[in-house]
Design a protein around this motif. Structure first.
Motif, PDB file in Angstrom:
ATOM      1  N   GLY A  31      -0.642  -4.567  -5.129  1.00  0.00           N
ATOM      2  CA  GLY A  31      -1.487  -3.874  -4.002  1.00  0.00           C
ATOM      3  C   GLY A  31      -1.699  -2.211  -4.610  1.00  0.00           C
ATOM      4  O   GLY A  31      -1.445  -2.032  -5.864  1.00  0.00           O
ATOM      5  N   TRP A  32      -2.443  -1.423  -3.706  1.00  0.00           N
ATOM      6  CA  TRP A  32      -2.871  -0.064  -4.140  1.00  0.00           C
ATOM      7  C   TRP A  32      -1.872   0.686  -4.554  1.00  0.00           C
ATOM      8  O   TRP A  32      -2.137   1.613  -5.352  1.00  0.00           O
ATOM      9  N   ILE A  33      -0.613   0.472  -4.156  1.00  0.00           N
ATOM     10  CA  ILE A  33       0.302   1.510  -4.554  1.00  0.00           C
ATOM     11  C   ILE A  33       0.436   1.412  -6.147  1.00  0.00           C
ATOM     12  O   ILE A  33       0.980   2.460  -6.703  1.00  0.00           O
ATOM     13  N   TYR A  34       0.392   0.224  -6.647  1.00  0.00           N
ATOM     14  CA  TYR A  34       0.534  -0.008  -8.194  1.00  0.00           C
ATOM     15  C   TYR A  34      -0.746   0.269  -8.924  1.00  0.00           C
ATOM     16  O   TYR A  34      -0.790   0.308 -10.204  1.00  0.00           O
ATOM     17  N   GLY A  35      -2.011   0.181  -7.988  1.00  0.00           N
ATOM     18  CA  GLY A  35      -3.070   0.260  -8.815  1.00  0.00           C
ATOM     19  C   GLY A  35      -4.284  -0.617  -8.348  1.00  0.00           C
ATOM     20  O   GLY A  35      -4.044  -1.864  -7.996  1.00  0.00           O
ATOM     21  N   PRO A  36      -5.522  -0.063  -8.236  1.00  0.00           N
ATOM     22  CA  PRO A  36      -6.475  -1.057  -7.994  1.00  0.00           C
ATOM     23  C   PRO A  36      -6.849  -2.045  -8.878  1.00  0.00           C
ATOM     24  O   PRO A  36      -6.613  -1.812 -10.081  1.00  0.00           O
TER      25      PRO A  36
ATOM     26  N   GLU B  22       0.847  -1.212  -0.090  1.00  0.00           N
ATOM     27  CA  GLU B  22       0.038  -0.227  -0.007  1.00  0.00           C
ATOM     28  C   GLU B  22       0.799   1.182   0.083  1.00  0.00           C
ATOM     29  O   GLU B  22       0.439   2.360  -0.376  1.00  0.00           O
ATOM     30  N   ASN B  23       2.182   1.102   0.225  1.00  0.00           N
ATOM     31  CA  ASN B  23       2.914   2.445   0.463  1.00  0.00           C
ATOM     32  C   ASN B  23       4.182   2.044   0.080  1.00  0.00           C
ATOM     33  O   ASN B  23       4.741   1.160  -0.023  1.00  0.00           O
ATOM     34  N   GLU B  24       5.143   3.485  -0.001  1.00  0.00           N
ATOM     35  CA  GLU B  24       6.433   3.312  -0.507  1.00  0.00           C
ATOM     36  C   GLU B  24       7.319   2.556   0.459  1.00  0.00           C
ATOM     37  O   GLU B  24       8.386   1.769   0.138  1.00  0.00           O
ATOM     38  N   THR B  25       6.965   2.578   1.703  1.00  0.00           N
ATOM     39  CA  THR B  25       7.843   1.990   2.928  1.00  0.00           C
ATOM     40  C   THR B  25       7.830   0.271   2.822  1.00  0.00           C
ATOM     41  O   THR B  25       8.805  -0.261   3.011  1.00  0.00           O
ATOM     42  N   GLN B  26       6.745   0.096   2.434  1.00  0.00           N
ATOM     43  CA  GLN B  26       6.429  -1.496   2.334  1.00  0.00           C
ATOM     44  C   GLN B  26       7.358  -2.110   1.203  1.00  0.00           C
ATOM     45  O   GLN B  26       8.006  -2.969   1.153  1.00  0.00           O
TER      46      GLN B  26
ATOM     47  N   THR C 196       7.459   3.017  -8.341  1.00  0.00           N
ATOM     48  CA  THR C 196       8.336   2.169  -7.810  1.00  0.00           C
ATOM     49  C   THR C 196       9.531   2.932  -6.928  1.00  0.00           C
ATOM     50  O   THR C 196       9.767   4.079  -6.944  1.00  0.00           O
ATOM     51  N   SER C 197       9.945   2.103  -5.918  1.00  0.00           N
ATOM     52  CA  SER C 197      10.906   2.844  -5.023  1.00  0.00           C
ATOM     53  C   SER C 197      12.284   2.805  -5.527  1.00  0.00           C
ATOM     54  O   SER C 197      12.806   2.079  -5.489  1.00  0.00           O
TER      55      SER C 197
END
Length: 556
Positions: free
Chosen positions: A235-240, A217-221, A257-258
Motif C-alpha cells: 500500500g501507499w504507506i510502503y510506497g506507490p 495507507e497508514n500506521e494504524t492500519q 514499519t510500525s
C-alpha cells in the motif's frame, strides 16, 4: 462508448508493439519486520498523448480483443528482466486474467518467459481472483496444478468479495491469501471490517497460508494487521507503484514499519473490539515475548519460526528478522537440532516437554560452551488442534558453572576436613560458634547441636575455662587474633590438651563479620614439653650437685 473501446483496441495493438505497455512495481513488505520481500507487478500504459493509463481501462479491452495473452507476456518479460538485474532474491506477484485460466498453455508461456530472462520461478506468485474460478473450477485447478509443478506460488486475490471463497480455497493449491483492500481501508471506521480482517488472517494461519493485506495507507492500519499476525502488506504507506528504473531507489530506501507499542497507537482502542481469535492471542503475546528475560519463540507445525523475542535471537547469535519464516533446522547448529527435533515432534503431538538440558557447542560469539534449559509447550486452537509449539529457553551456563565450582569446593572442603587433623570452626563476633568440624564430635562426644553457641565450654576443663574466657573476650572486643591452650574432656572421659587459634574476617569498613579458626590436639606436644621440663630440671639439679661437690672439695 463503443467508438472509444474501438479506438483503445486499435491503439492497444500498436502500444504492445511499440513498448508503451510497461510494468510498474509496488513494494510488498513483511509487516512484522519492515523488510522488503518483493513487488506486485502492475501494468501501465504510457500513452504519448493521454499520459499514464491504468489497467482498469485497457485490461477489459485486451481481454475482449484477445490481446491479454500477449499483454501478459510483455509485462512478464519486462518484470523478469528488471528484477533479475537487481541481483536480489526478491519475489514478484502478477495478477492473471480470468480468461487466461481457461488457457491450458498458460504454464508453458510463463515458463518460456522466465527462461528468456533466467528468472527462478519459485520467486513468482500468480494472483488469481475469485471471479476467475466461477466458470470452470476444474479447468482452473488443472492449470493451477501445472503452475505449481513449475514451482510457481498461487495467491487468492480479493478474498471475501466473491461468493464461493471457502470452496475455492479447498479446491486449488493456494500458497497465499490476500485480504481485499476494501476491508483494510475501512477497518479503522468499521468494527465489522476489523472482524472480517481478523477472520481472514486467522483462516489463513489455520490453513498455513501466507496472508497479504492490500491497500495499507497508514500506521494504524499497519499496527492492527501486525498485531493480528498478518505476514505481508502493500500500500501507499510502503510506497506507490514505480517504474523499473526506480527499483534500486525502493530497495535502498528504508521501509515504514510500525515498531512503536500498540498502547501508544490509535489502534490500541480498535484492537480490543476484535474477538480473541488465535491469531490475535498470538499477536498480543508478542509484547510479553519482547520484554521477557527468557528466550521465547513460537514455531508452526512445519517447525518454522513465526515469532521470536530478542533474548532468543541473542542466544542464537542472529537477528530476530533472520529467524522469521525460517526452519529451525536452518538456524540451529545441526548437533543441537538433532537433539531437540524429537522433542518438538512430541510437542506437536500434544506432549508438554520441560526440563530439557542442552549444551550448545562453542561458537565465535561465545568462546565457552553454553548450557540451555529448554521447554516445549504445544499450542492449540479453539478446536484443540495443535497449531505449533511455544519454546522457552533459559541460559543456565553461569548457574551450572557456579554449581560445578560449589561442588568442587565442597568436595575439596570435605577432603580437607576428612584428612586434616585440625578441627576448623566459625564463630560470630559475640563468641557464638555457628559451625564446627565433625572431628569435634568424634573427639569430645559432643554433637554439633551441643557444641554450637557457647556449648563448647562444657567440654573445657573448669580450671582452664576460668583462664581462657577473659583472654577470649578481650580478643573479641579488640579484634586481635588469639592463641589459647587448654584441656578438654574426650569421649572416653580423659583430659587432653588442645590449642585453638582464631582470626577475624572484616568487611570494607573494618567491621568484624566472623571469626575463623581451628583447634588441634597438642597432647603429645604437651607431654614432650613436660618431659623436656623434667629433663631440664634434672640436668639443672645435676649441675647444681656437681657444682656443690666441686666447691666442697675446694673448701676442704
Amino acid at each position: 462508448m463503443a467508438t472509444k473501446r474501438s479506438e483503445i483496441k486499435t491503439e492497444l495493438k500498436k502500444a504492445l508493439k511499440s513498448g508503451e505497455i510497461v510494468p510498474y512495481f509496488q513494494p510488498m513488505v513483511g509487516i512484522r519486520t519492515g523488510l522488503l520481500v518483493g513487488f506486485e507487478v502492475l501494468a501501465r500504459w504510457l500513452h504519448p498523448q493521454r499520459g499514464t493509463i491504468h489497467p482498469d481501462v485497457f485490461i477489459p479491452v485486451a481481454e475482449q480483443a484477445d490481446l491479454i495473452g500477449e499483454l501478459t507476456e510483455t509485462i512478464l518479460l519486462q518484470a523478469f528482466a528488471a528484477t533479475t538485474a537487481l541481483k536480489r532474491d526478491l519475489n514478484i506477484s502478477v495478477n492473471v486474467s480470468p480468461i487466461q485460466l481457461r488457457d491450458s498453455s498458460l504454464s508453458e508461456e510463463i515458463a518460456r518467459a522466465a527462461a528468456m530472462a533466467s528468472f527462478p520461478l519459485h520467486r513468482l506468485t500468480i494472483e488469481i481472483t475469485e471471479s476467475a474460478l466461477v466458470d470452470n473450477l476444474e479447468l482452473a485447478a488443472t492449470i493451477a496444478g501445472k503452475l505449481k509443478q513449475l514451482g510457481v506460488k498461487l495467491a487468492l486475490d480479493d478474498f471475501g468479495t466473491g461468493y464461493s471463497s471457502l470452496r475455492n480455497l479447498q479446491a486449488l493449491p493456494f500458497d497465499e491469501l490476500k485480504v481485499d483492500r476494501t476491508f483494510v481501508s475501512s477497518m479503522i471506521q468499521s468494527r465489522d471490517s476489523r472482524k472480517i480482517v481478523a477472520a481472514v488472517i486467522g483462516l489463513g494461519q489455520s490453513l498455513k497460508l501466507t496472508t497479504v493485506a492490500e491497500g495499507i495507507e497508514n500506521e494504524t492500519q499497519a499496527d492492527i494487521l501486525r498485531w493480528l499476525g498478518c505476514d505481508v502488506g502493500q500500500g501507499w504507506i510502503y510506497g506507490p507503484p514505480v517504474a523499473a528504473r526506480d527499483l534500486s531507489k525502493i530497495i535502498d530506501a528504508p521501509m515504514s514499519t510500525s515498531t512503536h507499542t500498540l498502547h501508544d497507537s490509535p489502534a490500541s482502542d480498535l484492537i480490543t473490539c476484535i474477538e480473541p481469535l488465535p491469531s490475535q492471542r498470538l499477536a498480543q503475546l508478542q509484547a510479553i515475548y519482547d520484554g521477557a528475560p527468557v528466550g521465547l519463540a513460537f514455531v508452526d507445525a512445519d517447525l518454522r519460526y513465526v515469532s521470536v523475542n530478542q533474548r532468543l535471537a541473542s542466544l542464537n547469535g542472529i537477528s530476530v528478522e533472520d529467524h522469521l519464516g525460517r526452519r529451525l533446522s536452518d538456524v540451529m547448529p545441526p548437533t543441537i537440532y538433532k537433539k531437540v527435533e524429537p522433542y518438538l515432534q512430541r510437542a506437536l503431538k500434544g506432549e508438554a516437554i520441560t526440563g530439557l538440558e542442552l549444551t550448545r557447542p562453542v561458537m565465535p560469539e561465545s568462546p565457552e560452551p553454553v548450557t540451555l534449559l529448554v521447554s516445549h509447550q504445544p499450542a492449540r486452537d479453539e478446536g484443540g488442534e495443535v497449531i505449533g509449539v511455544s519454546v522457552a529457553i533459559v541460559d543456565i551456563s553461569e548457574r551450572m558453572r557456579v554449581i560445578e565450582a560449589l561442588r568442587a569446593s565442597e568436595e575439596h572442603y570435605r577432603h580437607m576436613v576428612e584428612f586434616n587433623p585440625h578441627m576448623p570452626w566459625i564463630m560470630e563476633p559475640n563468641g557464638n560458634v555457628i559451625e564446627v568440624s565433625p572431628h569435634w564430635e568424634e573427639f569430645t562426644g559432643q554433637t554439633s547441636e551441643q557444641t554450637l553457641g557457647m556449648g563448647w565450654k562444657n567440654a573445657v576443663h573448669p580450671e582452664d575455662l576460668n583462664r581462657l574466657l577473659p583472654t577470649l573476650l578481650a580478643s573479641l572486643q579488640s579484634g586481635d587474633p588469639f592463641d589459647l591452650e587448654y584441656r578438654i574432656r574426650t569421649k572416653d572421659n580423659h583430659w587432653r590438651w588442645m590449642r585453638t587459634r582464631g582470626n577475624p574476617r572484616r568487611n570494607e569498613s573494618g567491621e568484624i563479620l566472623l571469626w575463623y579458626g581451628s583447634t588441634e590436639d597438642i597432647e603429645e606436644t604437651m607431654h614432650l614439653k613436660q618431659k623436656l621440663h623434667e629433663t631440664e630440671a634434672k640436668l639443672e639439679a645435676l649441675l647444681k650437685d656437681k657444682a656443690f661437690g666441686m666447691t666442697s672439695r675446694e673448701t676442704s
